[in-house]
Design a protein around this motif. Structure first.
Motif, PDB file in Angstrom:
ATOM      1  N   ASN A 333     -32.801  66.554  15.126  1.00 45.53           N
ATOM      2  CA  ASN A 333     -33.974  67.371  15.491  1.00 45.53           C
ATOM      3  C   ASN A 333     -35.245  66.542  15.675  1.00 45.53           C
ATOM      4  O   ASN A 333     -36.362  67.052  15.541  1.00 45.53           O
ATOM      5  CB  ASN A 333     -34.227  68.461  14.445  1.00 45.53           C
ATOM      6  CG  ASN A 333     -33.109  69.490  14.402  1.00 45.53           C
ATOM      7  OD1 ASN A 333     -32.601  69.899  15.452  1.00 45.53           O
ATOM      8  ND2 ASN A 333     -32.717  69.893  13.213  1.00 45.53           N
ATOM      9  N   ARG A 334     -35.072  65.258  16.010  1.00 45.43           N
ATOM     10  CA  ARG A 334     -36.227  64.433  16.331  1.00 45.43           C
ATOM     11  C   ARG A 334     -36.565  64.498  17.816  1.00 45.43           C
ATOM     12  O   ARG A 334     -37.636  64.064  18.237  1.00 45.43           O
ATOM     13  CB  ARG A 334     -35.953  62.974  15.929  1.00 45.43           C
ATOM     14  CG  ARG A 334     -35.926  62.755  14.423  1.00 45.43           C
ATOM     15  CD  ARG A 334     -35.686  61.306  14.056  1.00 45.43           C
ATOM     16  NE  ARG A 334     -34.302  60.924  14.238  1.00 45.43           N
ATOM     17  CZ  ARG A 334     -33.906  59.850  14.914  1.00 45.43           C
ATOM     18  NH1 ARG A 334     -34.794  59.085  15.512  1.00 45.43           N
ATOM     19  NH2 ARG A 334     -32.623  59.556  15.006  1.00 45.43           N
ATOM     20  N   LEU A 335     -35.645  65.050  18.608  1.00 46.06           N
ATOM     21  CA  LEU A 335     -35.835  65.182  20.055  1.00 46.06           C
ATOM     22  C   LEU A 335     -35.164  66.463  20.510  1.00 46.06           C
ATOM     23  O   LEU A 335     -33.979  66.697  20.227  1.00 46.06           O
ATOM     24  CB  LEU A 335     -35.228  63.970  20.778  1.00 46.06           C
ATOM     25  CG  LEU A 335     -35.319  63.944  22.308  1.00 46.06           C
ATOM     26  CD1 LEU A 335     -36.779  63.861  22.758  1.00 46.06           C
ATOM     27  CD2 LEU A 335     -34.530  62.756  22.865  1.00 46.06           C
ATOM     28  N   ALA A 336     -35.910  67.329  21.200  1.00 48.87           N
ATOM     29  CA  ALA A 336     -35.331  68.594  21.678  1.00 48.87           C
ATOM     30  C   ALA A 336     -34.272  68.320  22.739  1.00 48.87           C
ATOM     31  O   ALA A 336     -34.434  67.426  23.584  1.00 48.87           O
ATOM     32  CB  ALA A 336     -36.429  69.485  22.248  1.00 48.87           C
ATOM     33  N   PHE A 337     -33.197  69.102  22.701  1.00 47.20           N
ATOM     34  CA  PHE A 337     -32.107  68.910  23.671  1.00 47.20           C
ATOM     35  C   PHE A 337     -32.620  69.048  25.102  1.00 47.20           C
ATOM     36  O   PHE A 337     -32.275  68.244  25.970  1.00 47.20           O
ATOM     37  CB  PHE A 337     -30.990  69.920  23.410  1.00 47.20           C
ATOM     38  CG  PHE A 337     -29.848  69.814  24.378  1.00 47.20           C
ATOM     39  CD1 PHE A 337     -28.829  68.902  24.168  1.00 47.20           C
ATOM     40  CD2 PHE A 337     -29.795  70.616  25.519  1.00 47.20           C
ATOM     41  CE1 PHE A 337     -27.771  68.777  25.069  1.00 47.20           C
ATOM     42  CE2 PHE A 337     -28.749  70.506  26.423  1.00 47.20           C
ATOM     43  CZ  PHE A 337     -27.744  69.585  26.195  1.00 47.20           C
ATOM     44  N   THR A 338     -33.437  70.073  25.353  1.00 44.42           N
ATOM     45  CA  THR A 338     -33.938  70.293  26.719  1.00 44.42           C
ATOM     46  C   THR A 338     -34.789  69.115  27.191  1.00 44.42           C
ATOM     47  O   THR A 338     -34.716  68.711  28.349  1.00 44.42           O
ATOM     48  CB  THR A 338     -34.760  71.584  26.789  1.00 44.42           C
ATOM     49  OG1 THR A 338     -35.805  71.541  25.806  1.00 44.42           O
ATOM     50  CG2 THR A 338     -33.884  72.800  26.540  1.00 44.42           C
ATOM     51  N   THR A 339     -35.579  68.555  26.295  1.00 44.17           N
ATOM     52  CA  THR A 339     -36.398  67.392  26.642  1.00 44.17           C
ATOM     53  C   THR A 339     -35.525  66.180  26.923  1.00 44.17           C
ATOM     54  O   THR A 339     -35.743  65.443  27.896  1.00 44.17           O
ATOM     55  CB  THR A 339     -37.385  67.072  25.503  1.00 44.17           C
ATOM     56  OG1 THR A 339     -38.194  68.214  25.247  1.00 44.17           O
ATOM     57  CG2 THR A 339     -38.268  65.888  25.869  1.00 44.17           C
ATOM     58  N   ALA A 340     -34.516  65.982  26.082  1.00 46.42           N
ATOM     59  CA  ALA A 340     -33.607  64.852  26.275  1.00 46.42           C
ATOM     60  C   ALA A 340     -32.868  64.964  27.612  1.00 46.42           C
ATOM     61  O   ALA A 340     -32.674  63.964  28.313  1.00 46.42           O
ATOM     62  CB  ALA A 340     -32.602  64.788  25.126  1.00 46.42           C
ATOM     63  N   ALA A 341     -32.464  66.193  27.965  1.00 45.65           N
ATOM     64  CA  ALA A 341     -31.769  66.390  29.247  1.00 45.65           C
ATOM     65  C   ALA A 341     -32.672  66.023  30.413  1.00 45.65           C
ATOM     66  O   ALA A 341     -32.257  65.334  31.350  1.00 45.65           O
ATOM     67  CB  ALA A 341     -31.301  67.837  29.365  1.00 45.65           C
ATOM     68  N   THR A 342     -33.924  66.480  30.366  1.00 45.45           N
ATOM     69  CA  THR A 342     -34.867  66.197  31.452  1.00 45.45           C
ATOM     70  C   THR A 342     -35.159  64.701  31.561  1.00 45.45           C
ATOM     71  O   THR A 342     -35.265  64.152  32.660  1.00 45.45           O
ATOM     72  CB  THR A 342     -36.179  66.971  31.230  1.00 45.45           C
ATOM     73  OG1 THR A 342     -35.884  68.368  31.140  1.00 45.45           O
ATOM     74  CG2 THR A 342     -37.147  66.735  32.373  1.00 45.45           C
ATOM     75  N   LEU A 343     -35.264  64.024  30.420  1.00 46.86           N
ATOM     76  CA  LEU A 343     -35.643  62.614  30.423  1.00 46.86           C
ATOM     77  C   LEU A 343     -34.477  61.677  30.744  1.00 46.86           C
ATOM     78  O   LEU A 343     -34.658  60.668  31.431  1.00 46.86           O
ATOM     79  CB  LEU A 343     -36.224  62.226  29.054  1.00 46.86           C
ATOM     80  CG  LEU A 343     -37.588  62.807  28.681  1.00 46.86           C
ATOM     81  CD1 LEU A 343     -37.951  62.426  27.255  1.00 46.86           C
ATOM     82  CD2 LEU A 343     -38.655  62.318  29.664  1.00 46.86           C
ATOM     83  N   TYR A 344     -33.283  62.020  30.258  1.00 45.55           N
ATOM     84  CA  TYR A 344     -32.208  61.027  30.284  1.00 45.55           C
ATOM     85  C   TYR A 344     -30.959  61.415  31.072  1.00 45.55           C
ATOM     86  O   TYR A 344     -30.183  60.537  31.454  1.00 45.55           O
ATOM     87  CB  TYR A 344     -31.780  60.697  28.848  1.00 45.55           C
ATOM     88  CG  TYR A 344     -32.901  60.149  28.002  1.00 45.55           C
ATOM     89  CD1 TYR A 344     -33.469  58.908  28.283  1.00 45.55           C
ATOM     90  CD2 TYR A 344     -33.400  60.875  26.916  1.00 45.55           C
ATOM     91  CE1 TYR A 344     -34.505  58.400  27.505  1.00 45.55           C
ATOM     92  CE2 TYR A 344     -34.428  60.381  26.128  1.00 45.55           C
ATOM     93  CZ  TYR A 344     -34.983  59.143  26.430  1.00 45.55           C
ATOM     94  OH  TYR A 344     -36.005  58.646  25.661  1.00 45.55           O
ATOM     95  N   SER A 345     -30.705  62.711  31.296  1.00 46.49           N
ATOM     96  CA  SER A 345     -29.453  63.092  31.954  1.00 46.49           C
ATOM     97  C   SER A 345     -29.434  62.638  33.409  1.00 46.49           C
ATOM     98  O   SER A 345     -30.449  62.688  34.107  1.00 46.49           O
ATOM     99  CB  SER A 345     -29.253  64.606  31.889  1.00 46.49           C
ATOM    100  OG  SER A 345     -28.013  64.961  32.479  1.00 46.49           O
TER     101      SER A 345
END
Length: 481
Positions: A333-345
Motif C-alpha cells: 500500500n505504498r503505491l496505488a494499483f491504478t497509479t502504478a498501472a498508469t506509470l509503469y504498465s
C-alpha cells in the motif's frame, strides 16, 4: 451491436411478424449460419452452368450464389444438407433488399474501401489456409482471379451494411425499457451465468540495450542487402520476414491510410517514392525495411520485411527485478494499483483504465469477465485470490503479439455463478434489450419493404418453410399499384 447478433434476431422477428410457426424450428440453424458467414469471405464458384433461383425487385440471385455460401459451410466441416441452402438464400435476399435501398439513397462505397476489405479478408484467408498456394488450390483459381470475382459481391455487401447502419443508428434504450424488457422475460427460463470477475493487470515487457538490439538490426540489414544486390523483395519477405500476415504475400500489406500504421512505419512509408527501398528502421514490433509499391491519394501500398526483437535472458532478469519492486510497493500500500498501472504498465489498452481489463465480448465495454474466457495463465493467477488481493508477478506470452513479459494481477470483484438478475447483470440485460429493440426496428423495415418489392423464389426452394415469409403476393402488390 454486432452484425452477428442483429442478423440472428432479424430472422426470428420477421418470422414473428409474418407468423410464429417457423421461428423456433430454424433458430439454432440460423445462428450457426450467421456465425459462419460473418467469419469468412466467400469462395467463388465456377459458373459454367447457372440459373436464377430468386428475383428480388430488379435483382436476381443465382444458383451459384447459393452454392458459394454452401461451399463455405462444407469447407468449415459442416454436414451436407439441403436445409442449409434455404438459410443461405434467405440471407442473400436480405442483402439484396438492403443494397437496393442503399442505391436509392445514393449510399456508395469507394473502390479503395472495397479493395481494402478484400485485401484484409484475403490476408486472413491465406493465413488460415497456411499459405497462398494452398488457398489457390482450394479455390481452384488464382487470388487475382478470386479478387476480381469477389469485388462486386463485396461492394454490394458493404453498401447493404452501410444502409443497415442508418436504420439502427439512433436506436437506444432507457433504464425503464431495460427493466420492462427483463420483467417481460420468462422468469422460469432466465439464463444462468458462470463465475465472473473484474481484474486489473500491470503488464511489462523487457527493454533491450543497444548492444542486444544490434543483433536483430544487423540481421535486418543483411536481408536488405540481399534485395539491394538483386534478390527479389518478395522472395526475401517470404523466406525471412517474421510478420506472418504479410510474409506469405511477399511482404505486401495492401493499400492503407497513414493512421493504419504505427508512427515510425507510417512516416517511412509516406516519405518514400514509388519503388524506393527504405533503410532499416525500428518500431515497437522490431526492425523493418520496406518498399513503396503504389500510391492512391492518401493511401499507400507497401511491402516490408520484419525482424522481431526477442528478449535476452539478461533483459528478462532486469524486468523481473523491476516488476517485483513495483509489486511490493503496491502490495504494501505504498503505491496505488491504478497509479502504478498508469506509470509503469506497457499495455496501452488497460494502463489508462486504471489497469482494469475490458471484457472483449462486451459491446458496452464492461469490466465483468466470465472466467471461462480468461487465458489459462490469468485464470491460474487469480484462482486462489481473495477480493482485493494481488497475484505475484508471473511470466506470460501476449496472445495478440507473441511478446514475452511479466505481469501481476489484481482481483477487484468475484461474482459466483447465479441466475440473471437486474441488480447484478444490468449491463448484460441492457445489451440484450438494445439488441431486441434494434432487431425489431430492422424486422419492421424488412416487413414493410417486402410489401412493395416483388420477391419470387423458384419452385424447388418452395420446400423451405422459412423462405415463404419473403415471397410477395403478386395480387397484393398489384393492388398497391
Amino acid at each position: 451491436m454486432s452484425q452477428i447478433g442483429l442478423l440472428f434476431n432479424i430472422f426470428a422477428s420477421v418470422a414473428n411478424i409474418r407468423g410464429e410457426r417457423h421461428r423456433m424450428k430454424y433458430l439454432s440453424k440460423l445462428l450457426f449460419f450467421v456465425l459462419f458467414t460473418c467469419s469468412l469471405t466467400g469462395m467463388a464458384q465456377d459458373r459454367l452452368i447457372d440459373r436464377v433461383v430468386a428475383n428480388v425487385g430488379s435483382s436476381i440471385i443465382l444458383q451459384s450464389d447459393v452454392d458459394m455460401q454452401y461451399s463455405q459451410y462444407l469447407a468449415n466441416g459442416g454436414t451436407p444438407t439441403d436445409d442449409f441452402k434455404c438459410t443461405a438464400l434467405q440471407q442473400l435476399i436480405m442483402t439484396k433488399l438492403l443494397a437496393q435501398q442503399a442505391a436509392i439513397d445514393s449510399i456508395e462505397v469507394s473502390q479503395s474501401e472495397v479493395d481494402d476489405r478484400l485485401n484484409a479478408n484475403m490476408r486472413e484467408m491465406v493465413r488460415r489456409a497456411g499459405g497462398k498456394e494452398r488457398l489457390e488450390n482450394f479455390l481452384k483459381r488464382s487470388l487475382l482471379q478470386y479478387k476480381e470475382e469477389m469485388r462486386p459481391i463485396m461492394a454490394e455487401q458493404m453498401k447493404a451494411d452501410r444502409f443497415q447502419s442508418t436504420i439502427i443508428q439512433e436506436v437506444s434504450v432507457t433504464p425503464q425499457e431495460v427493466k420492462r424488457y427483463f420483467e417481460n422475460l420468462d422468469q422460469d427460463s432466465l439464463p444462468s451465468f458462470n463465475t465472473e470477475v473484474e481484474i486489473g493487470e500491470i503488464v511489462m515487457f523487457p527493454e533491450l540495450t543497444k548492444e542486444e538490439k544490434d543483433v536483430f538490426r544487423t540481421r535486418a540489414e543483411s536481408y536488405r542487402q540481399q534485395v539491394i544486390d538483386g534478390t527479389d523483395f518478395g522472395t526475401v519477405a517470404r523466406f525471412y520476414s517474421e510478420d506472418p500476415g504479410s510474409a506469405v504475400q511477399g511482404g505486401e500489406l495492401g493499400f492503407a491510410p497513414r493512421d493504419n500504421y504505427v508512427k515510425e512505419f507510417s512516416a517511412m512509408a509516406f516519405r518514400l517514392k514509388e519503388g524506393e527501398i527504405s533503410p532499416v528502421f525500428e518500431t515497437e514490433y522490431g526492425f523493418h525495411f520496406l518498399q513503396v509499391l503504389d500510391r492512391r491519394g492518401e493511401e499507400v501500398n507497401v511491402r516490408h520485411v520484419l525482424v522481431t526483437t526477442k528478449p535476452t535472458q539478461a533483459s528478462m532478469e532486469r524486468l523481473k527485478g523491476k516488476i517485483d519492486s513495483i509489486y511490493q510497493q503496491v502490495a504494501d500500500n505504498r503505491l496505488a494499483f491504478t497509479t502504478a498501472a498508469t506509470l509503469y504498465s506497457d499495455d496501452n489498452e488497460t494502463k489508462f483504465n486504471g489497469g482494469m481489463v475490458i471484457n472483449p465480448q462486451s459491446p458496452s465495454r464492461s469490466t465483468l469477465i466470465p472466467v471461462d474466457i480468461l487465458d489459462k495463465e490469468t485464470f491460474m493467477a487469480i484462482d486462489t485470490l481473495q477480493k482485493g488481493d494481488y497475484s505475484h508477478p508471473f511470466q506470460f506470452q501476449d496472445q495478440r503479439t507473441g511478446k514475452v513479459g511479466y505481469k501481476f494481477t489484481y482481483l477487484k470483484t468475484r461474482i459466483p455463478p447465479h441466475k440473471a438478475s437486474l441488480e447484478q447483470d444490468f449491463a448484460k440485460i441492457q445489451e440484450a434489450a438494445q439488441e431486441d429493440k434494434t432487431r425489431r426496428k430492422l424486422s419492421e423495415w424488412f416487413e414493410e419493404k417486402t410489401k412493395s418489392i416483388f420477391v419470387h423464389i423458384t419452385e424447388d426452394f418452395g420446400i423451405c418453410d422459412e423462405l415463404q415469409m419473403w415471397v410477395t403476393d403478386p395480387n397484393e402488390l398489384a393492388s398497391k399499384e
